[in-house]
Design a protein around this motif. Structure first.
Motif, mmCIF file in Angstrom:
data_model
loop_
_atom_site.group_PDB
_atom_site.id
_atom_site.type_symbol
_atom_site.label_atom_id
_atom_site.label_comp_id
_atom_site.label_asym_id
_atom_site.label_seq_id
_atom_site.Cartn_x
_atom_site.Cartn_y
_atom_site.Cartn_z
ATOM 1 N N LEU A 286 84.522 -19.300 -26.628
ATOM 2 C CA LEU A 286 84.297 -17.860 -26.442
ATOM 3 C C LEU A 286 82.854 -17.448 -26.721
ATOM 4 O O LEU A 286 82.348 -16.503 -26.114
ATOM 5 C CB LEU A 286 85.241 -17.060 -27.349
ATOM 6 N N ASN A 287 82.191 -18.149 -27.642
ATOM 7 C CA ASN A 287 80.853 -17.732 -28.062
ATOM 8 C C ASN A 287 79.856 -17.578 -26.912
ATOM 9 O O ASN A 287 79.185 -16.542 -26.810
ATOM 10 C CB ASN A 287 80.302 -18.699 -29.116
ATOM 11 N N PRO A 288 79.703 -18.571 -26.010
ATOM 12 C CA PRO A 288 78.745 -18.384 -24.911
ATOM 13 C C PRO A 288 79.147 -17.251 -23.972
ATOM 14 O O PRO A 288 78.286 -16.580 -23.411
ATOM 15 C CB PRO A 288 78.765 -19.739 -24.185
ATOM 16 N N MET A 289 80.452 -17.032 -23.823
ATOM 17 C CA MET A 289 80.921 -15.929 -22.981
ATOM 18 C C MET A 289 80.594 -14.583 -23.617
ATOM 19 O O MET A 289 80.195 -13.631 -22.937
ATOM 20 C CB MET A 289 82.425 -16.054 -22.747
ATOM 21 N N ILE A 290 80.754 -14.492 -24.936
ATOM 22 C CA ILE A 290 80.466 -13.250 -25.656
ATOM 23 C C ILE A 290 78.991 -12.884 -25.498
ATOM 24 O O ILE A 290 78.640 -11.719 -25.276
ATOM 25 C CB ILE A 290 80.827 -13.399 -27.150
ATOM 26 N N ASN B 108 75.131 -9.216 -21.523
ATOM 27 C CA ASN B 108 73.703 -9.376 -21.756
ATOM 28 C C ASN B 108 73.003 -9.561 -20.417
ATOM 29 O O ASN B 108 73.104 -10.611 -19.780
ATOM 30 C CB ASN B 108 73.457 -10.583 -22.677
ATOM 31 N N LYS B 109 72.280 -8.546 -19.993
ATOM 32 C CA LYS B 109 71.641 -8.586 -18.681
ATOM 33 C C LYS B 109 70.601 -9.693 -18.580
ATOM 34 O O LYS B 109 70.433 -10.312 -17.518
ATOM 35 C CB LYS B 109 71.001 -7.224 -18.373
ATOM 36 N N ASP B 110 69.893 -9.961 -19.690
ATOM 37 C CA ASP B 110 68.868 -11.004 -19.670
ATOM 38 C C ASP B 110 69.489 -12.385 -19.472
ATOM 39 O O ASP B 110 68.973 -13.210 -18.716
ATOM 40 C CB ASP B 110 68.062 -10.984 -20.971
ATOM 41 N N VAL B 111 70.595 -12.626 -20.167
ATOM 42 C CA VAL B 111 71.268 -13.913 -20.021
ATOM 43 C C VAL B 111 71.878 -14.049 -18.634
ATOM 44 O O VAL B 111 71.795 -15.121 -18.016
ATOM 45 C CB VAL B 111 72.352 -14.084 -21.104
ATOM 46 N N ILE B 112 72.479 -12.982 -18.127
ATOM 47 C CA ILE B 112 73.058 -13.018 -16.782
ATOM 48 C C ILE B 112 71.979 -13.308 -15.741
ATOM 49 O O ILE B 112 72.181 -14.104 -14.815
ATOM 50 C CB ILE B 112 73.769 -11.689 -16.475
ATOM 51 N N ARG B 113 70.815 -12.691 -15.902
ATOM 52 C CA ARG B 113 69.702 -12.948 -14.981
ATOM 53 C C ARG B 113 69.261 -14.403 -15.068
ATOM 54 O O ARG B 113 68.999 -15.050 -14.050
ATOM 55 C CB ARG B 113 68.526 -12.033 -15.331
ATOM 56 N N ALA B 114 69.192 -14.928 -16.282
ATOM 57 C CA ALA B 114 68.788 -16.324 -16.463
ATOM 58 C C ALA B 114 69.818 -17.275 -15.859
ATOM 59 O O ALA B 114 69.461 -18.302 -15.263
ATOM 60 C CB ALA B 114 68.595 -16.619 -17.949
ATOM 61 N N LEU B 115 71.102 -16.940 -15.991
ATOM 62 C CA LEU B 115 72.153 -17.773 -15.407
ATOM 63 C C LEU B 115 72.085 -17.758 -13.886
ATOM 64 O O LEU B 115 72.244 -18.798 -13.236
ATOM 65 C CB LEU B 115 73.524 -17.288 -15.887
ATOM 66 N N ILE C 256 72.527 -23.165 -22.753
ATOM 67 C CA ILE C 256 71.322 -23.799 -23.294
ATOM 68 C C ILE C 256 70.263 -23.961 -22.213
ATOM 69 O O ILE C 256 69.080 -23.652 -22.414
ATOM 70 C CB ILE C 256 71.668 -25.170 -23.920
ATOM 71 N N LEU C 257 70.676 -24.441 -21.031
ATOM 72 C CA LEU C 257 69.737 -24.644 -19.935
ATOM 73 C C LEU C 257 69.154 -23.323 -19.441
ATOM 74 O O LEU C 257 67.952 -23.223 -19.158
ATOM 75 C CB LEU C 257 70.431 -25.374 -18.785
ATOM 76 N N ALA C 258 69.997 -22.294 -19.368
ATOM 77 C CA ALA C 258 69.536 -20.989 -18.889
ATOM 78 C C ALA C 258 68.467 -20.423 -19.807
ATOM 79 O O ALA C 258 67.438 -19.893 -19.344
ATOM 80 C CB ALA C 258 70.719 -20.028 -18.784
ATOM 81 N N VAL C 259 68.687 -20.515 -21.112
ATOM 82 C CA VAL C 259 67.716 -19.993 -22.075
ATOM 83 C C VAL C 259 66.453 -20.853 -22.077
ATOM 84 O O VAL C 259 65.329 -20.345 -22.140
ATOM 85 C CB VAL C 259 68.334 -19.942 -23.493
ATOM 86 N N THR C 260 66.620 -22.165 -21.986
ATOM 87 C CA THR C 260 65.479 -23.082 -22.043
ATOM 88 C C THR C 260 64.523 -22.886 -20.871
ATOM 89 O O THR C 260 63.289 -22.889 -21.052
ATOM 90 C CB THR C 260 65.963 -24.543 -22.063
#
Length: 308
Positions: free
Chosen positions: A285-289, A294-301, A50-54
């Motif tokens: 599992l959902n957030p891991m999936i 997902n490169k965008d999510v990994i970058r945000a993390l 949630i924080l990464a996306v926000t």
């Protein structure tokens, strides 16, 4: 005189006993530690997502807006069940009002996820089949409306079950052979004539589970039809839809097995195992999936954790 004695013998139940996972002390300690660790990891994984996306403006689009809502559900549903499940290792009693509240919130969160997965499927359909009109169709107002409908509708749906539970009488046994309160488990303990309600769990399950599932399948049928024979669009569509499809498979697979299997009201070890997967493992599992490929999510993390 007989009526008075019958009234005394049918004293109203004010609390229930959740058996949970009866076992020896060593196993109880191991289960307590295991569920505690899984719950903490589940909370951390979803909060971090949630924080990464926000905090990453590149991810401020409808797909990730819905993903935030999914993560909130992934936090909320286990939080309705797991803390009490952990307390059951020390104190297995739960008062009637708390039992009904748990049932209501669990039902509402499950309904929220059903509707949210439908809107996420529609988002993928518009993105792939109508890319030139995506920003117009899936604008901020539409997304907010979808989220509002998801939450409001899902909290209205359990009202019938709560009304029924409030109108029936409980007496005699107060032992629930499970770690959570559910409509079927409470029906088993009722002294009232509930034979006319035997069909209700299946009817509710068919409405809340199968109708959204059919809408999701229809969305993907339209997606597959639109990319058939276009090689360049297949990989993009596949990579975009795979996380959602996996989440749908896990959620609906466990939900259908849990609520629509034959003798779904029978409480046994197999039903507890399915419920553990549905309540705890799937939200973990959902957030891991959604993160692993997902490169965008990994970058945000990485940005959130200030990693190179």
């Amino acid at each position: 005189m007989a009526t008075v004695m019958e009234s005394r013998n049918r004293s109203t139940v004010t609390e229930f006993i959740l058996l949970g996972f009866p076992s020896d002390t060593g196993t109880q300690v191991a289960l307590f530690l295991l569920f505690s660790v899984v719950y903490v990891v589940l909370l951390a994984a979803n909060i971090i997502l949630i924080l990464a996306v926000t905090f990453d403006h590149h991810l401020h689009n409808p797909m990730y807006f819905f993903l935030i809502n999914l993560s909130i559900i992934n936090i909320g549903n286990p939080s309705v069940i797991v803390p009490k499940m952990l307390m059951d290792f020390l104190n297995k009693s739960i008062v009637f009002s708390a039992c009904v509240t748990q049932m209501f919130l669990h039902f509402a969160m499950g309904g929220s996820e059903c509707l949210l997965l439908v809107f996420m499927a529609y988002d993928r359909y518009v993105a792939i089949c109508k890319p030139l009109h995506y920003s117009r169709i899936m604008n901020r107002s539409v997304c907010a409306l979808m989220a509002t409908v998801t939450w409001l509708t899902s909290f209205v749906m359990p009202s019938l079950s709560i009304f029924i539970i409030s109108e029936i009488t409980f007496c005699g046994s107060n032992i629930i052979n499970h770690f959570l309160c559910s409509f079927p488990s409470l029906m088993l303990l009722s002294c009232s004539d509930t034979s006319a309600l035997d069909f209700l769990p299946f009817l509710v399950g068919a409405t809340i589970l199968l109708v959204p599932l059919l809408l999701i399948l229809f969305s993907y049928y339209k997606i597959i039809s639109s990319i058939k024979g276009i090689q360049s669009r297949r990989y993009k569509a596949f990579s975009s839809c795979t996380p959602h499809l996996i989440v749908v498979f896990l959620f609906y697979g466990m939900a259908v097995v849990s609520f629509m299997r034959p003798n779904a009201s029978v409480e046994d070890d197999s039903s507890k195992g399915v419920s553990v997967f549905y309540v705890i493992i799937t939200p973990l599992l959902n957030p891991m999936i959604y993160s692993l490929r997902n490169k965008d999510v990994i970058r945000a993390l990485r940005k959130l954790m200030r990693l190179p």
